[in-house]
Design a protein around this motif. Structure first.
Motif, PDB file in Angstrom:
ATOM      1  N   ILE A 173       0.892  -1.166   0.000  1.00 26.08           N
ATOM      2  CA  ILE A 173       0.000   0.000   0.000  1.00 26.08           C
ATOM      3  C   ILE A 173       0.923   1.206   0.000  1.00 26.08           C
ATOM      4  O   ILE A 173       1.703   1.396   0.940  1.00 26.08           O
ATOM      5  CB  ILE A 173      -0.924  -0.003   1.229  1.00 26.08           C
ATOM      6  N   ILE A 174       0.870   1.965  -1.091  1.00 25.48           N
ATOM      7  CA  ILE A 174       1.808   3.075  -1.224  1.00 25.48           C
ATOM      8  C   ILE A 174       1.055   4.393  -1.268  1.00 25.48           C
ATOM      9  O   ILE A 174      -0.043   4.482  -1.826  1.00 25.48           O
ATOM     10  CB  ILE A 174       2.730   2.881  -2.469  1.00 25.48           C
ATOM     11  N   GLY A 175       1.637   5.397  -0.643  1.00 24.68           N
ATOM     12  CA  GLY A 175       1.025   6.720  -0.646  1.00 24.68           C
ATOM     13  C   GLY A 175       1.920   7.685   0.099  1.00 24.68           C
ATOM     14  O   GLY A 175       2.784   7.273   0.870  1.00 24.68           O
ATOM     15  N   LEU A 186      -2.742   4.786  -2.569  1.00 16.78           N
ATOM     16  CA  LEU A 186      -3.677   5.482  -1.691  1.00 16.78           C
ATOM     17  C   LEU A 186      -3.367   6.977  -1.721  1.00 16.78           C
ATOM     18  O   LEU A 186      -2.215   7.383  -1.584  1.00 16.78           O
ATOM     19  CB  LEU A 186      -3.503   4.935  -0.267  1.00 16.78           C
ATOM     20  N   GLU A 187      -4.381   7.781  -1.927  1.00 12.00           N
ATOM     21  CA  GLU A 187      -4.205   9.237  -1.841  1.00 12.00           C
ATOM     22  C   GLU A 187      -5.492   9.840  -1.307  1.00 12.00           C
ATOM     23  O   GLU A 187      -6.580   9.485  -1.764  1.00 12.00           O
ATOM     24  CB  GLU A 187      -3.872   9.842  -3.212  1.00 12.00           C
ATOM     25  N   LEU A 239       3.175   9.358  -8.073  1.00 11.78           N
ATOM     26  CA  LEU A 239       4.051   8.539  -7.232  1.00 11.78           C
ATOM     27  C   LEU A 239       5.135   7.830  -8.027  1.00 11.78           C
ATOM     28  O   LEU A 239       6.260   7.736  -7.582  1.00 11.78           O
ATOM     29  CB  LEU A 239       3.220   7.487  -6.491  1.00 11.78           C
ATOM     30  N   VAL A 240       4.783   7.298  -9.175  1.00 12.49           N
ATOM     31  CA  VAL A 240       5.742   6.406  -9.824  1.00 12.49           C
ATOM     32  C   VAL A 240       6.422   6.974 -11.071  1.00 12.49           C
ATOM     33  O   VAL A 240       7.368   6.381 -11.553  1.00 12.49           O
ATOM     34  CB  VAL A 240       5.115   5.026 -10.172  1.00 12.49           C
ATOM     35  N   MET A 241       5.983   8.116 -11.515  1.00 15.22           N
ATOM     36  CA  MET A 241       6.568   8.656 -12.748  1.00 15.22           C
ATOM     37  C   MET A 241       7.561   9.759 -12.425  1.00 15.22           C
ATOM     38  O   MET A 241       7.535  10.326 -11.357  1.00 15.22           O
ATOM     39  CB  MET A 241       5.465   9.229 -13.627  1.00 15.22           C
ATOM     40  N   PRO A 242       8.396  10.125 -13.399  1.00 15.30           N
ATOM     41  CA  PRO A 242       9.340  11.211 -13.179  1.00 15.30           C
ATOM     42  C   PRO A 242       8.604  12.475 -12.748  1.00 15.30           C
ATOM     43  O   PRO A 242       7.474  12.717 -13.155  1.00 15.30           O
ATOM     44  CB  PRO A 242       9.983  11.419 -14.540  1.00 15.30           C
ATOM     45  N   GLU A 278      -3.824  10.007 -12.011  1.00 16.96           N
ATOM     46  CA  GLU A 278      -2.890  11.095 -11.714  1.00 16.96           C
ATOM     47  C   GLU A 278      -2.096  10.765 -10.449  1.00 16.96           C
ATOM     48  O   GLU A 278      -0.894  11.000 -10.380  1.00 16.96           O
ATOM     49  CB  GLU A 278      -3.653  12.407 -11.525  1.00 16.96           C
ATOM     50  N   ALA A 279      -2.797  10.250  -9.438  1.00 15.69           N
ATOM     51  CA  ALA A 279      -2.120   9.931  -8.173  1.00 15.69           C
ATOM     52  C   ALA A 279      -1.034   8.886  -8.408  1.00 15.69           C
ATOM     53  O   ALA A 279       0.075   9.001  -7.885  1.00 15.69           O
ATOM     54  CB  ALA A 279      -3.136   9.420  -7.162  1.00 15.69           C
TER      55      ALA A 279
END
Ligand code: ADP
Ligand code: MG
Length: 340
Positions: free
Chosen positions: A40-42, A220-221, A246-249, A241-242
């Motif tokens: 679970i990332i945020g 999670l956002e 988190l994961v894009m440049p 978008e969230a």
């Protein structure tokens, strides 16, 4: 087929009332499978800790249900809930060891609390086995102050495993550790997952943690699960978008002339050894400027993404786009949201 171990449905958690009200979780649905490593990332404040505390009902949901191994926790009586909770244990960023107890005594502690689990000699034997598993058999008599951060987390993991949980919940378990120690703790979690069959839930703000050990991930956002799926899919091609944030440049780093159109290329298993960008230079005579890149190679495949500035010349820009779109394992999409 896979079997659900933690199922969360329509979970909401609100703190406070009136003006001070915080909607920490909103309509969260998750289905974590037995034996997987689920991430679970945020960012900070996203609601991650609240979510993990709702999984073992340390925090009571405002509404919605939490079902663990087929038992709906939200419907259980206190005694049944205590028994059901033993299927899960937790580790934290701050380790939470008892400072006046040795490593061995810390590991024995949950077994003492639960009087059914045998004699003192049995508990000690079990604790020694666990010290072996976490690689610290020589630290049985050390107190927490005598241990490094990584060693403390190993003791905390041993303690968490003492009562043979089915699920290990890890709330930012590596966030206080340096990269090398983080790696060794992640390796240990992976080993515990593979060899002991323990389902691992990893809560983190660190992408690389998810990337390295998780099978699936939820983003999670603002208390809302924005998207979830296999790590390779979410990380190579986030749909929200969230997820992209988190994961894009990072768009903030991009400074280009307004005349340049930008294209984001996503590598989703392209052959890593092919020098795509320089090939465009050689074959088409077009030079592309790399504005941002976050790529990695897994096996011999490339994953991740790059943002490229297309040449100002319209025809060259179009030719470059066509070329990029024809490369297997690469998608190319024009972006407008990155320029400030
Ligand atoms: N006990 C609490 N009382 C009031 N607000 C809380 C409480 N716990 C968390 N929150 C709020 O809920 C939101 C999510 O917090 P948290 O779950 O700790 O996020 P994360 O772990 O992702 O950083 C934040 O706005 C936080 O301030
Ligand atoms: Mg937290």
């Amino acid at each position: 087929m896979s079997e659900s171990i933690i199922k969360i449905e329509h979970l909401c958690k609100t703190f406070g009332t009136g003006d001070g009200q915080v909607k920490a979780l909103q309509d969260v649905d998750l289905d974590i499978q037995k034996g997987e490593i689920f991430g679970i990332i945020g960012l900070s404040g996203a609601g991650k800790s609240t979510l993990v505390r709702c999984m073992n009902l340390l925090e009571r949901p405002t509404s919605g249900t939490v079902t663990v191994d087929g038992q709906e926790l939200t419907a259980l009586k206190p005694k049944e809930l205590r028994a059901a909770r033993r299927k899960m244990s937790m580790i934290f960023q701050g380790f939470n060891l008892l400072m006046q107890r040795t490593s061995l005594e810390n590991i024995c502690f949950p077994l003492e609390l639960n009087g059914l689990r045998g004699e003192k000699t049995w508990r000690k034997k079990r604790a020694m086995e666990l010290l072996e598993i976490v690689g610290l058999p020589d630290k049985a008599d050390a107190y927490p102050v005598q241990l490094s951060g990584g060693q403390k987390q190993r003791i905390a993991i041993a303690r968490a495993l003492a009562d043979e949980p089915q699920v290990l919940l890890c709330d930012e378990a590596t966030s206080a550790l340096d990269p090398t120690t983080t790696q060794s703790i992640l390796d240990l979690l992976k080993k515990i997952n593979r060899e002991m069959g323990v389902t691992v839930v990893v809560i983190t703000h660190e992408m690389r943690v998810v990337e390295q050990i998780c099978d699936r991930v939820a983003v999670l956002e603002g208390g809302v699960v924005q998207e979830q799926g296999p790590v390779s899919e979410i990380f190579s091609n986030p749909r929200t978008e969230a997820g992209r944030r988190l994961v894009m440049p990072n768009g903030e780093k991009i400074h280009v002339l307004p005349a340049n159109r930008l294209v984001r290329i996503v590598f989703n298993g392209a052959v890593a050894s092919e020098p795509i960008i320089s090939e465009i230079g050689i074959k088409l005579g077009i030079r592309l400027n790399i504005c941002a890149a976050d790529t990695r190679t897994i096996g011999d495949k490339a994953f991740g993404s790059m943002v490229l500035a297309l040449p100002e010349d319209e025809t060259d820009a179009a030719r470059a786009l066509i070329y990029l779109r024809e490369i297997p394992g690469v998608t190319a999409e024009e972006v407008t949201d990155l320029v400030q």
